[in-house]
Motif scaffolding. Structure first.
Motif, mmCIF file in Angstrom:
data_model
loop_
_atom_site.group_PDB
_atom_site.id
_atom_site.type_symbol
_atom_site.label_atom_id
_atom_site.label_comp_id
_atom_site.label_asym_id
_atom_site.label_seq_id
_atom_site.Cartn_x
_atom_site.Cartn_y
_atom_site.Cartn_z
ATOM 1 N N HIS A 1 0.851 -1.198 0.000
ATOM 2 C CA HIS A 1 0.000 0.000 0.000
ATOM 3 C C HIS A 1 0.881 1.241 0.000
ATOM 4 O O HIS A 1 1.457 1.602 1.020
ATOM 5 C CB HIS A 1 -0.904 -0.028 1.239
ATOM 6 N N ILE A 2 0.959 1.913 -1.165
ATOM 7 C CA ILE A 2 1.841 3.081 -1.290
ATOM 8 C C ILE A 2 1.120 4.323 -1.801
ATOM 9 O O ILE A 2 1.729 5.394 -1.880
ATOM 10 C CB ILE A 2 3.035 2.770 -2.220
ATOM 11 N N GLY A 3 -0.167 4.199 -2.155
ATOM 12 C CA GLY A 3 -0.887 5.355 -2.666
ATOM 13 C C GLY A 3 -2.382 5.233 -2.452
ATOM 14 O O GLY A 3 -2.911 4.142 -2.229
ATOM 15 N N TYR A 4 -3.066 6.375 -2.536
ATOM 16 C CA TYR A 4 -4.501 6.399 -2.289
ATOM 17 C C TYR A 4 -5.312 5.661 -3.354
ATOM 18 O O TYR A 4 -6.461 5.287 -3.098
ATOM 19 C CB TYR A 4 -4.986 7.844 -2.190
ATOM 20 N N LEU A 5 -4.763 5.477 -4.529
ATOM 21 C CA LEU A 5 -5.503 4.828 -5.622
ATOM 22 C C LEU A 5 -5.150 3.355 -5.785
ATOM 23 O O LEU A 5 -5.556 2.731 -6.762
ATOM 24 C CB LEU A 5 -5.236 5.565 -6.941
ATOM 25 N N ASP A 6 -4.448 2.785 -4.824
ATOM 26 C CA ASP A 6 -3.987 1.399 -4.963
ATOM 27 C C ASP A 6 -5.131 0.420 -5.173
ATOM 28 O O ASP A 6 -5.015 -0.531 -5.947
ATOM 29 C CB ASP A 6 -3.164 0.980 -3.735
ATOM 30 N N PHE A 7 -6.250 0.644 -4.478
ATOM 31 C CA PHE A 7 -7.369 -0.300 -4.628
ATOM 32 C C PHE A 7 -7.902 -0.291 -6.053
ATOM 33 O O PHE A 7 -8.354 -1.320 -6.563
ATOM 34 C CB PHE A 7 -8.473 0.012 -3.612
ATOM 35 N N ARG B 1 3.367 7.957 -7.236
ATOM 36 C CA ARG B 1 3.680 9.191 -7.962
ATOM 37 C C ARG B 1 2.417 9.969 -8.327
ATOM 38 O O ARG B 1 2.485 11.180 -8.588
ATOM 39 C CB ARG B 1 4.481 8.857 -9.219
ATOM 40 N N LEU B 2 1.278 9.294 -8.345
ATOM 41 C CA LEU B 2 0.019 9.957 -8.664
ATOM 42 C C LEU B 2 -0.581 10.658 -7.444
ATOM 43 O O LEU B 2 -0.984 11.812 -7.509
ATOM 44 C CB LEU B 2 -0.986 8.940 -9.210
ATOM 45 N N TRP B 3 -0.651 9.908 -6.327
ATOM 46 C CA TRP B 3 -1.308 10.471 -5.150
ATOM 47 C C TRP B 3 -0.981 9.606 -3.949
ATOM 48 O O TRP B 3 -1.350 8.437 -3.895
ATOM 49 C CB TRP B 3 -2.821 10.515 -5.365
ATOM 50 N N THR B 4 -0.276 10.192 -3.000
ATOM 51 C CA THR B 4 0.072 9.458 -1.793
ATOM 52 C C THR B 4 0.098 10.390 -0.601
ATOM 53 O O THR B 4 -0.038 11.619 -0.738
ATOM 54 C CB THR B 4 1.419 8.739 -1.958
ATOM 55 N N ARG C 1 -1.464 15.657 -5.131
ATOM 56 C CA ARG C 1 -1.856 14.830 -6.264
ATOM 57 C C ARG C 1 -1.182 15.342 -7.535
ATOM 58 O O ARG C 1 -1.054 16.543 -7.742
ATOM 59 C CB ARG C 1 -3.372 14.860 -6.459
ATOM 60 N N ASP C 2 -0.769 14.423 -8.378
ATOM 61 C CA ASP C 2 -0.216 14.780 -9.692
ATOM 62 C C ASP C 2 -0.988 13.982 -10.735
ATOM 63 O O ASP C 2 -0.587 12.901 -11.136
ATOM 64 C CB ASP C 2 1.278 14.456 -9.763
ATOM 65 N N MET C 3 -2.118 14.527 -11.157
ATOM 66 C CA MET C 3 -2.977 13.828 -12.105
ATOM 67 C C MET C 3 -2.862 14.420 -13.505
ATOM 68 O O MET C 3 -3.789 14.346 -14.306
ATOM 69 C CB MET C 3 -4.438 13.901 -11.616
#
Length: 242
Positions: A44-50, A154-157, A162-164
């Motif tokens: 688990h390294i980022g908010y979008l992992d799921f 790298r996207l969001w953690t 956030r880098d979207m």
């Protein structure tokens, strides 16, 4: 019962990722069972992992029911979506209800997704694993499915904006062979074997990752032991206590 929410959400997510021009390198999807229950376990390294774990199961035509903190289900936007996708809310003050709901899902042939580190690793290394995933697999008689993600931070953690943008970020995912949860084995022993397997997959994903930091300011997403400026596990633990 018909899935009225999950498939449209997947479609929206795929469109978003295409717009972001993310580059995926996914290996091991043949290890995801096409039927029957399993406990999907990932780092688990980022908010979008799921989201990334769930998309990885789509070649097998599976939908993953993730265990997530109960507050996400109270949000006015994410709440209806999470409930519609039949994810499982976890109230840490009364976790047994979520545990029993997960067992019911597993016994009915669902894949349940778990992040056994419980929270995002700010060091981007593996934290210790809680034994709940192993116990669920034992009680329901299903295998554990190890997975490792790299690049999603790298996207969001946690601790970073956030880098979207359309940055062509690579996302590397590795899925391992199922880990059996023998009923006679102690859950801690199974958890230890599982963590080592996820560690191997994580290292494989890191080795395969096609880019390195662009400059000194871009080293934040690399672990300290790989030459990055992310906090060490000890520093990250201190951040969690502050």
């Amino acid at each position: 019962m018909a899935e009225l929410v999950y498939p449209p959400v997947i479609g929206v997510v795929r469109t978003m990722f295409k717009a972001l021009d993310l580059r995926f390198d996914i290996k091991g999807t043949e290890n995801i069972p096409r039927e029957g229950g399993a406990v999907l376990v990932s780092n688990h390294i980022g908010y979008l992992d799921f989201v990334f774990c769930g998309l990885t199961a789509r070649p097998a035509k599976r939908l993953v029911r993730f265990m997530a903190k109960e507050s996400v289900f109270r949000h006015r936007v994410s709440g209806p979506l999470m409930r519609g996708m039949k994810h499982i809310p976890v109230d840490r003050a009364a976790g047994m209800a979520a545990y029993q709901k997960a067992l019911t899902a597993l016994r009915s042939g669902e894949i349940v997704g778990v992040f056994p580190e419980a929270t995002i690793s700010q060091s981007f290394t593996l934290k210790s694993f809680k034994s709940g995933a192993a116990r669920m697999a034992q009680e329901s008689g299903v295998p554990l499915l190890p997975m490792a993600l790299w690049g999603t931070q790298r996207l969001w953690t946690k601790g970073h904006k956030r880098d979207m943008g359309r940055n062509h970020f690579p996302i590397t995912i590795r899925v391992g062979e199922p880990v059996e949860a023998d009923a006679a084995e102690h859950p801690d022993s199974i958890t230890d074997r599982l963590r080592h397997r996820v560690q191997d997959l994580l290292e494989a994903a890191q080795r395969a990752y096609p880019v390195r930091p662009r400059d000194a300011e871009d080293t934040w997403w690399m672990p300290a032991h790989l030459g990055g400026s992310a906090p060490t596990p000890e520093q990250a633990a201190a951040l969690g206590r502050s």
